[in-house]
Scaffold this motif. Structure first.
Motif, PDB file in Angstrom:
ATOM      1  N   ASN A   1       2.558   1.524  12.819  1.00 34.76           N
ATOM      2  CA  ASN A   1       4.016   1.589  12.638  1.00 34.76           C
ATOM      3  C   ASN A   1       4.637   0.195  12.560  1.00 34.76           C
ATOM      4  N   VAL A   2       4.246  -0.671  13.517  1.00 34.35           N
ATOM      5  CA  VAL A   2       4.833  -2.016  13.556  1.00 34.35           C
ATOM      6  C   VAL A   2       4.358  -2.840  12.359  1.00 34.35           C
ATOM      7  N   ARG A   3       3.096  -2.681  11.996  1.00 30.17           N
ATOM      8  CA  ARG A   3       2.577  -3.412  10.828  1.00 30.17           C
ATOM      9  C   ARG A   3       3.379  -3.064   9.570  1.00 30.17           C
ATOM     10  N   GLU A   4       3.632  -1.771   9.385  1.00 30.41           N
ATOM     11  CA  GLU A   4       4.373  -1.340   8.198  1.00 30.41           C
ATOM     12  C   GLU A   4       5.831  -1.778   8.268  1.00 30.41           C
ATOM     13  N   GLU A   5       6.426  -1.775   9.479  1.00 31.58           N
ATOM     14  CA  GLU A   5       7.801  -2.240   9.633  1.00 31.58           C
ATOM     15  C   GLU A   5       7.929  -3.720   9.269  1.00 31.58           C
ATOM     16  N   GLN A   6       6.864  -4.479   9.550  1.00 27.66           N
ATOM     17  CA  GLN A   6       6.879  -5.911   9.254  1.00 27.66           C
ATOM     18  C   GLN A   6       6.322  -6.214   7.867  1.00 27.66           C
ATOM     19  N   ASN A   7       6.079  -5.148   7.084  1.00 27.46           N
ATOM     20  CA  ASN A   7       5.584  -5.299   5.713  1.00 27.46           C
ATOM     21  C   ASN A   7       4.284  -6.091   5.646  1.00 27.46           C
ATOM     22  N   LEU A   8       3.410  -5.812   6.596  1.00 31.31           N
ATOM     23  CA  LEU A   8       2.094  -6.446   6.604  1.00 31.31           C
ATOM     24  C   LEU A   8       1.060  -5.462   6.083  1.00 31.31           C
ATOM     25  N   SER A   9       0.191  -5.930   5.220  1.00 31.87           N
ATOM     26  CA  SER A   9      -0.915  -5.093   4.764  1.00 31.87           C
ATOM     27  C   SER A   9      -2.018  -5.141   5.809  1.00 31.87           C
ATOM     28  N   LEU A  10      -2.999  -4.266   5.665  1.00 32.07           N
ATOM     29  CA  LEU A  10      -4.150  -4.293   6.566  1.00 32.07           C
ATOM     30  C   LEU A  10      -4.816  -5.668   6.528  1.00 32.07           C
ATOM     31  N   LYS A  11      -4.927  -6.231   5.333  1.00 30.16           N
ATOM     32  CA  LYS A  11      -5.577  -7.536   5.182  1.00 30.16           C
ATOM     33  C   LYS A  11      -4.735  -8.646   5.814  1.00 30.16           C
TER      34      LYS A  11
END
Length: 323
Positions: free
Chosen positions: A138-148
């Motif tokens: 959730n937080v990764r997507e909120e911060q617009n970070l990809s898995l990589k």
């Protein structure tokens, strides 16, 4: 309040008992020759505790028995230890022996006094933490970070981040704490050692003793490493499953003399008071006695004349307040 100092087993047991008593727990007597040394209850929380200097001395047989008893009473079994081999158990780390969680006395104190639950547990290969994968995603997507993107910052592979998010792997503490710093969010999960174990159906023995209780309709589990001889629980029909059938702590006569039975009655009364269940003596010989030091007595011949567990429980209630 000073922490529990690991001098010797007896001292640790005494200090654990004092610690729990001062923080709202009702505690039992100490039972050295049992799969558990101490039983403690606070409201709905019930603990079965074993204390050892070296946790490697905890046998599989003791582990299996304490797990059976814990499952029946919905209790949490915990092993308190000072060391493993030549290594002192670390504070705020959860270890494991034969399926039983292991902690140091100081870790117990932190939980009871400070309500600080450990997050790190030791396993083969090192230390690990359990992380909340959904929060990471959730937080990764909120911060617009990809898995990589996240993987590169955490110095792990993209596949590893994906496994974290899907709950497929545990993380090493260093990696988890780095992820928390990157995401500015707590992602590690505490280990709740006081959480009641999942209740799975216990397979009651149909070969247990006393046979009279089995024939009457009780599931009986004989024990070898407890202060009592057996646990008995009324078997309910499908239509009665919503009714609560409490297990009974049972001691048998087994050719024991009056002095031995009186000594055992103290244990039964003590444990039943803390656990919150009934206790009973099942006597074979015809003796003019309805109770032993406050513990109800039911004779084999009386059970033979009963039709169902309800009649047994009614007699138990009638004799419960004996002197």
């Amino acid at each position: 309040m000073p922490s529990i100092m690991p001098f010797n087993r007896d001292q640790v047991l005494t200090e654990i008992n004092d610690l729990l008593s001062k923080h709202g727990f009702d505690t039992s007597n100490i039972y050295d020759r049992s799969c558990f040394d101490l039983v403690a209850r606070r409201e709905l929380l019930l603990l079965l505790m074993k204390v050892l200097v070296n946790v490697d001395g905890f046998s599989i047989a003791h582990a299996e028995e304490i797990k059976r008893v814990a499952q029946i009473f919905l209790a949490s079994p915990i092993l308190i230890g000072l060391k493993s081999k030549n290594e002192v158990l670390e504070e705020d780390v959860v270890y494991e022996r034969h399926g039983i969680p292991v902690i140091s006395p100081t870790t117990l104190r932190n939980i009871v006094v400070e309500e600080i639950y450990p997050e790190i547990f030791a396993d083969r290969g090192g230390y690990y933490v359990q992380i909340d994968g959904q929060i990471i995603k959730n937080v990764r997507e909120e911060q617009n970070l990809s898995l990589k993107d996240l993987a590169d910052q955490a110095h792990v592979s993209r596949e590893t981040i994906y496994k974290y998010e899907t709950g497929r792997v545990r993380a090493q503490p260093e990696t988890a704490f780095l992820l928390e710093s990157i995401l500015d969010m707590k992602i590690t999960l505490s280990v709740n050692l006081f959480q009641a174990p999942r209740h799975e159906k216990t397979h009651e023995s149909r070969e247990g003793e006393p046979r009279e209780l089995v024939d009457l309709g009780f599931g009986v589990i004989n024990t070898n490493r407890t202060p009592f001889d057996a646990l008995a629980q009324p078997e309910t029909k499908k239509s009665e499953r919503l009714k609560k059938a409490e297990p009974l702590i049972t001691d048998l006569e087994k050719n024991r003399n009056n002095k031995a039975l009186t000594r055992m009655a103290l244990n039964l009364k003590d444990l039943s008071d803390v656990i919150g269940t009934e206790s009973v003596f099942i006597l074979e010989k015809k003796k003019d006695v309805d109770c032993i030091d406050g513990v109800p007595v039911v004779h084999n011949w009386e059970i033979g004349e009963m039709k169902n567990p309800a009649e047994f429980l009614k007699m138990l209630a009638e004799r419960r307040e004996c002197n």
